[in-house]
Design a protein around this motif. Sequence first.
Motif, PDB file in Angstrom:
ATOM      1  N   LYS A 153      -0.476   4.869   2.007  1.00 39.69           N
ATOM      2  CA  LYS A 153       0.232   3.937   1.333  1.00 39.69           C
ATOM      3  C   LYS A 153       0.415   2.796   2.725  1.00 39.69           C
ATOM      4  N   TRP A 154      -0.653   3.005   3.586  1.00 34.39           N
ATOM      5  CA  TRP A 154      -0.390   1.795   4.825  1.00 34.39           C
ATOM      6  C   TRP A 154      -1.589   1.117   4.741  1.00 34.39           C
ATOM      7  N   LEU A 155      -1.404  -0.226   4.610  1.00 34.05           N
ATOM      8  CA  LEU A 155      -2.565  -1.377   4.451  1.00 34.05           C
ATOM      9  C   LEU A 155      -2.910  -1.755   5.854  1.00 34.05           C
ATOM     10  N   TYR A 156      -4.127  -1.762   6.319  1.00 26.77           N
ATOM     11  CA  TYR A 156      -4.527  -2.496   7.510  1.00 26.77           C
ATOM     12  C   TYR A 156      -4.762  -4.006   7.230  1.00 26.77           C
ATOM     13  N   ILE A 157      -4.257  -4.804   7.910  1.00 25.81           N
ATOM     14  CA  ILE A 157      -4.747  -6.242   7.881  1.00 25.81           C
ATOM     15  C   ILE A 157      -5.168  -6.899   9.106  1.00 25.81           C
ATOM     16  N   GLY A 158      -6.488  -7.399   9.247  1.00 27.73           N
ATOM     17  CA  GLY A 158      -6.979  -7.889  10.299  1.00 27.73           C
ATOM     18  C   GLY A 158      -6.840  -9.323  10.342  1.00 27.73           C
ATOM     19  N   THR A 159      -6.862 -10.070  11.372  1.00 29.30           N
ATOM     20  CA  THR A 159      -6.431 -11.390  11.294  1.00 29.30           C
ATOM     21  C   THR A 159      -7.480 -12.315  12.154  1.00 29.30           C
ATOM     22  N   GLU A 160      -7.223 -13.745  11.910  1.00 33.58           N
ATOM     23  CA  GLU A 160      -8.364 -14.413  12.597  1.00 33.58           C
ATOM     24  C   GLU A 160      -8.091 -14.389  14.444  1.00 33.58           C
ATOM     25  N   LYS A 161      -7.111 -13.996  14.900  1.00 29.61           N
ATOM     26  CA  LYS A 161      -6.787 -13.912  16.232  1.00 29.61           C
ATOM     27  C   LYS A 161      -7.124 -12.564  16.641  1.00 29.61           C
ATOM     28  N   GLY A 162      -7.810 -11.736  15.874  1.00 22.40           N
ATOM     29  CA  GLY A 162      -8.205 -10.341  16.340  1.00 22.40           C
ATOM     30  C   GLY A 162      -7.245  -9.368  16.290  1.00 22.40           C
ATOM     31  N   ASN A 163      -6.054  -9.459  15.800  1.00 27.13           N
ATOM     32  CA  ASN A 163      -5.084  -8.525  15.802  1.00 27.13           C
ATOM     33  C   ASN A 163      -4.994  -7.782  14.339  1.00 27.13           C
ATOM     34  N   ILE A 164      -4.605  -6.624  14.535  1.00 28.65           N
ATOM     35  CA  ILE A 164      -4.355  -5.892  13.192  1.00 28.65           C
ATOM     36  C   ILE A 164      -3.075  -5.572  12.945  1.00 28.65           C
ATOM     37  N   HIS A 165      -2.585  -5.820  11.850  1.00 25.98           N
ATOM     38  CA  HIS A 165      -0.954  -5.397  11.417  1.00 25.98           C
ATOM     39  C   HIS A 165      -1.071  -4.385  10.187  1.00 25.98           C
ATOM     40  N   ILE A 166      -0.162  -3.656  10.093  1.00 25.57           N
ATOM     41  CA  ILE A 166       0.043  -2.575   9.077  1.00 25.57           C
ATOM     42  C   ILE A 166       1.264  -2.755   8.057  1.00 25.57           C
ATOM     43  N   VAL A 167       0.756  -2.644   6.819  1.00 26.51           N
ATOM     44  CA  VAL A 167       1.991  -2.875   5.913  1.00 26.51           C
ATOM     45  C   VAL A 167       2.223  -1.788   5.048  1.00 26.51           C
ATOM     46  N   ASN A 168       3.395  -1.415   4.587  1.00 28.67           N
ATOM     47  CA  ASN A 168       3.601  -0.203   3.692  1.00 28.67           C
ATOM     48  C   ASN A 168       3.574  -0.914   2.617  1.00 28.67           C
ATOM     49  N   GLU A 170       4.358   0.495  -0.461  1.00 33.29           N
ATOM     50  CA  GLU A 170       5.364   0.765  -1.381  1.00 33.29           C
ATOM     51  C   GLU A 170       6.646  -0.186  -1.307  1.00 33.29           C
ATOM     52  N   SER A 171       7.075  -0.429   0.059  1.00 33.36           N
ATOM     53  CA  SER A 171       8.010  -1.501   0.379  1.00 33.36           C
ATOM     54  C   SER A 171       7.570  -2.894   0.598  1.00 33.36           C
ATOM     55  N   PHE A 172       6.113  -3.104   0.930  1.00 33.85           N
ATOM     56  CA  PHE A 172       5.575  -4.155   1.329  1.00 33.85           C
ATOM     57  C   PHE A 172       6.566  -4.718   2.720  1.00 33.85           C
ATOM     58  N   THR A 173       6.742  -4.124   3.488  1.00 32.52           N
ATOM     59  CA  THR A 173       7.327  -4.462   4.572  1.00 32.52           C
ATOM     60  C   THR A 173       6.182  -4.243   5.942  1.00 32.52           C
ATOM     61  N   LEU A 174       6.339  -4.942   6.971  1.00 28.49           N
ATOM     62  CA  LEU A 174       5.495  -4.910   8.089  1.00 28.49           C
ATOM     63  C   LEU A 174       5.993  -3.535   9.019  1.00 28.49           C
ATOM     64  N   SER A 175       5.093  -2.971   9.534  1.00 24.17           N
ATOM     65  CA  SER A 175       5.082  -1.873  10.579  1.00 24.17           C
ATOM     66  C   SER A 175       5.254  -2.710  11.864  1.00 24.17           C
ATOM     67  N   GLY A 176       6.121  -1.820  12.783  1.00 26.73           N
ATOM     68  CA  GLY A 176       5.931  -2.473  14.042  1.00 26.73           C
ATOM     69  C   GLY A 176       4.829  -2.084  14.928  1.00 26.73           C
ATOM     70  N   TYR A 177       4.073  -1.255  14.350  1.00 31.45           N
ATOM     71  CA  TYR A 177       2.902  -0.640  15.055  1.00 31.45           C
ATOM     72  C   TYR A 177       1.688  -1.988  14.884  1.00 31.45           C
ATOM     73  N   VAL A 178       1.281  -2.401  15.761  1.00 33.75           N
ATOM     74  CA  VAL A 178       0.218  -3.596  15.882  1.00 33.75           C
ATOM     75  C   VAL A 178      -0.830  -3.317  16.825  1.00 33.75           C
ATOM     76  N   ILE A 179      -2.212  -3.589  16.612  1.00 28.66           N
ATOM     77  CA  ILE A 179      -3.159  -3.370  17.397  1.00 28.66           C
ATOM     78  C   ILE A 179      -3.669  -4.729  18.029  1.00 28.66           C
ATOM     79  N   MET A 180      -3.325  -5.173  19.096  1.00 30.39           N
ATOM     80  CA  MET A 180      -3.657  -6.126  19.837  1.00 30.39           C
ATOM     81  C   MET A 180      -5.140  -6.260  20.227  1.00 30.39           C
ATOM     82  N   TRP A 181      -5.721  -7.339  20.033  1.00 32.55           N
ATOM     83  CA  TRP A 181      -7.032  -7.670  20.198  1.00 32.55           C
ATOM     84  C   TRP A 181      -7.307  -7.647  21.906  1.00 32.55           C
ATOM     85  N   ASN A 182      -6.331  -7.864  22.645  1.00 31.40           N
ATOM     86  CA  ASN A 182      -6.598  -7.563  24.094  1.00 31.40           C
ATOM     87  C   ASN A 182      -6.478  -6.150  24.521  1.00 31.40           C
ATOM     88  N   LYS A 183      -6.065  -5.392  23.882  1.00 26.44           N
ATOM     89  CA  LYS A 183      -5.866  -3.943  24.177  1.00 26.44           C
ATOM     90  C   LYS A 183      -7.125  -3.322  23.554  1.00 26.44           C
TER      91      LYS A 183
END
Length: 1186
Positions: A153-168, A170-183
């Motif tokens: 139920k967790w959707l990974y979303i990659g962006t043009e900036k190189g970051n990855i956000h995670i969306v639930n 079921e509730s369609f809310t963003l998780s605080g967990y973020v994979i930053m490109w510089n890390k």
Amino acid sequence: MLKKFNIRKVLDGLTASSSSGTASPQPGTYQNDVIQETLQSEHFQLCKTVRHGFPYQPSSMAFDPVQKILAIGTQSGAVRLFGRAGVECYCQHDSGAAVIQLQFLVNEGALVSALADDSVHLWNLRQKQPAILHTLKFNRERITFCHLPFQSKWLYIGTEKGNIHIVNVESFTLSGYVIMWNKAIELSSKSHPGPVVHISDNPMDEGKILIGFECGTVVLWDLKCKKADYRYNHDEAIHSVAWHHEGKQFTCSHSDGTLTTWNVRVPAKPTITVTPHGKQPKDGKKPEPCKPILKVEYKTTRAGDAFVVMSGGLSYDTGCRRSCLTVMHGKSTAVLEMDYPIVDFLTLCETPYPNDFQEPYAVVVLLEKDLVVIDLEQIGYPIFENPYPLSIHESPVTCVEYFADCPPELIPALYSVGSRQKRQGYSKKEWPISGGNWGQGTLSYPEIIVTGHADGSIKFWDASAIMLQVLYKLKTAKVFEKALKGGKEEKPSTEIVDEDPFAIQTVSWCPESRMLCVAGVSAHVIIYRFSKQEITTEVVQLLEVRMQGELNDVDSPDPADPPTPSTPVPPSSSSPTQEGEPPEAQPFTSDDGPRDNVPCLKVRSAPLKQSPGYQVELVIQLVWVSGEPPQQITSLAVSSSDGLVVFGNSSGLAVVDYLQKSLLLNISTSELYSPSDPYQRQPRSPRKTRQPSGALSDHSDGNNVSEEKSNKSPTSGSTTPANSDDEHKQKRFIEMVKSKSRRFSKTVSNDFAKMSKRISSPTEQKTGLEERVRQQRSLPYKRCFCCMKEGMASRNLLYVHRTLSVPDVNAKDSSFSRSRSSSVTSIERESREAISSFHFSESFPRKTDSSPSPSLWLGTTQGTVLVLSLSLPPTGDQRLQQPVEVSSCGTLVRLKGGILTMAFLDSLGAVLPPSYEPWSEPNAPDEEKTRRRRPASPPPTQEGQDSQYAVVCSEKQAKVVGLPSQSCFFKHNITESSFVLRADVVQMAAGLCLACFCANGHIMTLSLPSLRPLLDVNYLPLTDMRIARTFCFSNLGQALYLTSPTEIQRITYSQETCDNLQEMMGELFTPLETPEAPNRGFFKGLFGGGAQSLDREDLFGETAAGKASRSLAQHIPGPQGMEGMKGAASGVVGDLARARIALDERGQKLGELEDRTAAMMASADSFSKHAHDMMLKYKDKKWYQL
């Protein structure tokens, strides 16, 4: 005491008084109590039903391997869902942004869509009309890639900036967990890795995800430790990544046409690097670079070698320009050429689990204009036969006609002859996209859609029960000789179009008699009969017709030629192949010599083998007249009971007897007016008049008509001595204009895509388009294929209907397109009156008639309705030997704007359909042939035979005229500020009405005969000329139009159909059990091998990861399925409709609950009975007897 009043009646009165329109009936001629109008406003409701055809401009694709449902997204924000044959659904994002990616929640009945406007949507597919449940709009980052792991139920979303956000999801809310490109990348890296182009989790370890950056860097990220385990660097940009199912290796596709395979634990360099289509040099150097491999998929099999499927990667110097799909299996490599560029492809596998052997069995390839499914399990990789109606645009659609409530035996007859046309060589397996269930609606009747195409083909489609299936395809181009391209032509071409000279312009079809009449852009008409037997026609019957714009515009080059026959012609004087001199006898020796009596196309001279189906009866061709090409045909009608075909253009009209193969009438429009006609056109020029060459019998005076036709064409060969110098100068001037006119490029037929680009550009405003259409409708004679000046690269085809007089909009206002024959002054052209519609009827052509007789009613672009009386010989042999007499009866009525449609009602208000001859096998033995003529249905009572009503509708107004008195009983001004594009008299289930579609987007219905407004909905503003050309109504409240070059949109304006629409629609979601996960095996379970699971809730939840930034994305709740209840309804009516649908859904759920409760009660009763029987069995037994 104050008198009560009803405010609703007051408002109705105000509406009626402001709409203009209804004239009071004359006393003694119309009794309101005689005709009871049963149709009321509550019988009408407008809504879309279904969309057919290939998704226009596709951009993405997804497949649910359990539900077997395919989803296709488009660049206009549409989503098309496909299941088994007949299960289709259309959804639309409100923003209209392109769909960049689709992801199914496998076996959950939900779909995630990512759009180019950086929004993510969750669709609920568990209802018949899918609706958006949630929307998440990103504000600061652009979405480039999405990934939803299986059963997560967790959707990974990659962006043009190189970051990855995670969306639930079921509730369609963003998780605080973020994979930053510089890390993710190495700290020593000095450059940005670019957008995220790939995300996927390790098949054997859900805690590790693979992140691909555009620059060529791939990172294996540990979700638990929040760090990069390995980094894989490559010089070439990455386009896609594919895992091997055991999770130890993955393959990348690159921009230089190479595939690199990496070992997860060896990040230094790839273990394998191959260039599948590159030439391998002998000296060990790197192979030459190839085109980018846009996508690669690696699928394993339990029994043999893995399948590697990829798109692109061909060598730059290869001779193949087509897009190709490459399938590598073991040592074999198959390159499959595609007809169109590849948008995306998916490999269908037996299991949805990524950590098991995939066992691929098919590849779905989405092309720009087609959908192909390849069978991987058969030798040669054959394709599956596509059951969807995706071939509407096989050749660009040029005209559409819609017939509802057809004879029931017609569809089986067309299917029987069409089934022999199917291609061979398809896969023998079942179509793999087989999800969903058909609708259970019982509201069904035979419906047929006829489409004409630019290549001269005509397709008949079964459109019953909101489905679409091709029945039969007719190729009209077989009748003509094919022009040899590249060969040296001894004579200049006589064609008036360069591309697609066989394109269909209009179609007239009688479903009862199965007679088909087709008009093409090269000024030709072909008449077909339906036969179930194959025949060989030795000589195609040909009739050449010389139609000239004005009676004395053009003189015949040979004074000995007989005048064009306008009086009834016996068969002996007009043989099929001797109408006019053959082309060889005409002055055609030099480029400067005027072409004369030459048709635009050459009819086939060799014997023609005609398969069962529609077979040629007669070919009619208009010929060049003294260097001027024939005007294209604007209206067409066929009468099987009379054996006649009539067609008209801006030059006039012609009536042909297709039984005797003779021309009965060839006359200009102005000659039809009676000398005492109040609408008679006056001479436009003071030049000297001349006697006409022929006249109509009974009602035409030659001297009077000659005054109307006083204008001579400058190409005429004779001059008077008094003004020979003036005419000589004028001839020189006109010849100069004509020489410049001939430099214009020839007209062409282009597909709707090019036309749509020019017409529906973002800067085109609706009002501006309407104004341009309105200006061009003042040139009705130009209902033809217009040509443009030299240098204009985009040339567009004009698609017309038999009643539509909208010219093409294909040039800027400053450079309006002109036809090739427009070398005469525009003043003379604009005043021409073209024929816009025909109607055969058993009616009262004269005021003095006491009984109905065969007649032909015709409408013009200047709003005049004229009548021709037909005198037919008796049936049988006399009909084939004696001539048909045609006489003019003058003008019936005049309306504002061009005439669009006509119909006739009996004295009780029932429609009088045109008479027809029942179909019989034309190739049967002579003793079995019997010609029967069945008249129109007689009125129910004897009183109905002495009076009728004629319903006439123009671009501006409608009138109901009593016959034979010719008194106007009712009149209604339909629109003042706009104009009607299409109008038809249609039979509803509860009565009769007049349906209209206006250029301002309004769809209206008027009662008959009182023309009382019943429906007026602002449905579709005119933003595209394609809609104007293809919109058509049909009986029982059905209508359709071409919404894009590849799609047909069907709508209904019937309340009954809207009420039954939910039952008729198919279901996309079917409750199915998810297949069992692969067995880990004893040793893997004992020693901890196999797939590693991950508790993502603990990792991504708010407790562990915290809340995401509110400014990053905005959550928008969806309408919760209310979109399907919207539509044209608004206000209280819309609220009631929505409440009714909600109650229906609640009732359906309560019914299901009741069924389950009943089943549980039955089970409990059964258990109680068995328990009681058991108790009785052991009641009296001792314990030791048990």
